[in-house]
Design a protein around this motif. Sequence first.
Motif, mmCIF file in Angstrom:
data_model
loop_
_atom_site.group_PDB
_atom_site.id
_atom_site.type_symbol
_atom_site.label_atom_id
_atom_site.label_comp_id
_atom_site.label_asym_id
_atom_site.label_seq_id
_atom_site.Cartn_x
_atom_site.Cartn_y
_atom_site.Cartn_z
ATOM 1 N N ALA A 46 0.831 -1.202 0.000
ATOM 2 C CA ALA A 46 0.000 0.000 0.000
ATOM 3 C C ALA A 46 0.864 1.250 0.000
ATOM 4 O O ALA A 46 1.988 1.247 0.509
ATOM 5 N N LEU A 47 0.318 2.313 -0.564
ATOM 6 C CA LEU A 47 0.871 3.655 -0.452
ATOM 7 C C LEU A 47 -0.207 4.472 0.234
ATOM 8 O O LEU A 47 -1.341 4.550 -0.256
ATOM 9 N N VAL A 48 0.128 5.041 1.379
ATOM 10 C CA VAL A 48 -0.836 5.788 2.178
ATOM 11 C C VAL A 48 -0.271 7.174 2.413
ATOM 12 O O VAL A 48 0.880 7.314 2.838
ATOM 13 N N GLN A 49 -1.069 8.203 2.119
ATOM 14 C CA GLN A 49 -0.570 9.556 2.352
ATOM 15 C C GLN A 49 -1.658 10.477 2.855
ATOM 16 O O GLN A 49 -2.842 10.277 2.600
ATOM 17 N N GLY A 50 -1.216 11.476 3.604
ATOM 18 C CA GLY A 50 -2.117 12.455 4.193
ATOM 19 C C GLY A 50 -1.435 13.120 5.367
ATOM 20 O O GLY A 50 -0.200 13.130 5.459
ATOM 21 N N GLU A 51 -2.234 13.659 6.293
ATOM 22 C CA GLU A 51 -1.670 14.292 7.478
ATOM 23 C C GLU A 51 -0.931 13.242 8.301
ATOM 24 O O GLU A 51 -1.384 12.104 8.445
ATOM 25 N N ALA A 52 0.208 13.633 8.864
ATOM 26 C CA ALA A 52 1.091 12.695 9.562
ATOM 27 C C ALA A 52 0.372 11.911 10.658
ATOM 28 O O ALA A 52 0.547 10.688 10.763
ATOM 29 N N ASP A 53 -0.463 12.575 11.449
ATOM 30 C CA ASP A 53 -1.130 11.859 12.540
ATOM 31 C C ASP A 53 -2.128 10.842 12.018
ATOM 32 O O ASP A 53 -2.299 9.773 12.597
ATOM 33 N N MET A 54 -2.775 11.127 10.887
ATOM 34 C CA MET A 54 -3.723 10.176 10.305
ATOM 35 C C MET A 54 -2.994 8.999 9.666
ATOM 36 O O MET A 54 -3.453 7.859 9.757
ATOM 37 N N VAL A 55 -1.853 9.255 9.032
ATOM 38 C CA VAL A 55 -1.048 8.161 8.459
ATOM 39 C C VAL A 55 -0.553 7.261 9.592
ATOM 40 O O VAL A 55 -0.643 6.028 9.496
ATOM 41 N N ASP A 56 -0.062 7.853 10.668
ATOM 42 C CA ASP A 56 0.389 7.055 11.816
ATOM 43 C C ASP A 56 -0.757 6.224 12.384
ATOM 44 O O ASP A 56 -0.576 5.053 12.723
ATOM 45 N N HIS A 57 -1.933 6.834 12.501
ATOM 46 C CA HIS A 57 -3.101 6.125 13.027
ATOM 47 C C HIS A 57 -3.469 4.951 12.114
ATOM 48 O O HIS A 57 -3.765 3.855 12.584
#
Length: 93
Positions: A46-57
Amino acid sequence: MPAVARHLMILGRVQGVFYRNWTVETARSLGLTGWVRNRMDGSVEALVQGEADMVDHFVTLAQHGPPSAKVARIDATDVPAEALNGFEKKPTA
């Protein structure tokens, strides 16, 4: 906040358990963009991107995935963010 992107290799019992569908639904619910696909070796990529806290979550949630999955480990690598719209399921690679 600038977007961050992570390339994920998800290993374990992650095919045939609706892991890709779970990934799409979960990523979209968190406002993330990217893609997910099965790999011929039985893993999910997967490639997941967005705001850092949402990616970490998302990565934390992905450690468990859907109820039938058994995730052994996730190899996560930071990568440059891309101009993507939405989150999609790609064909097996």
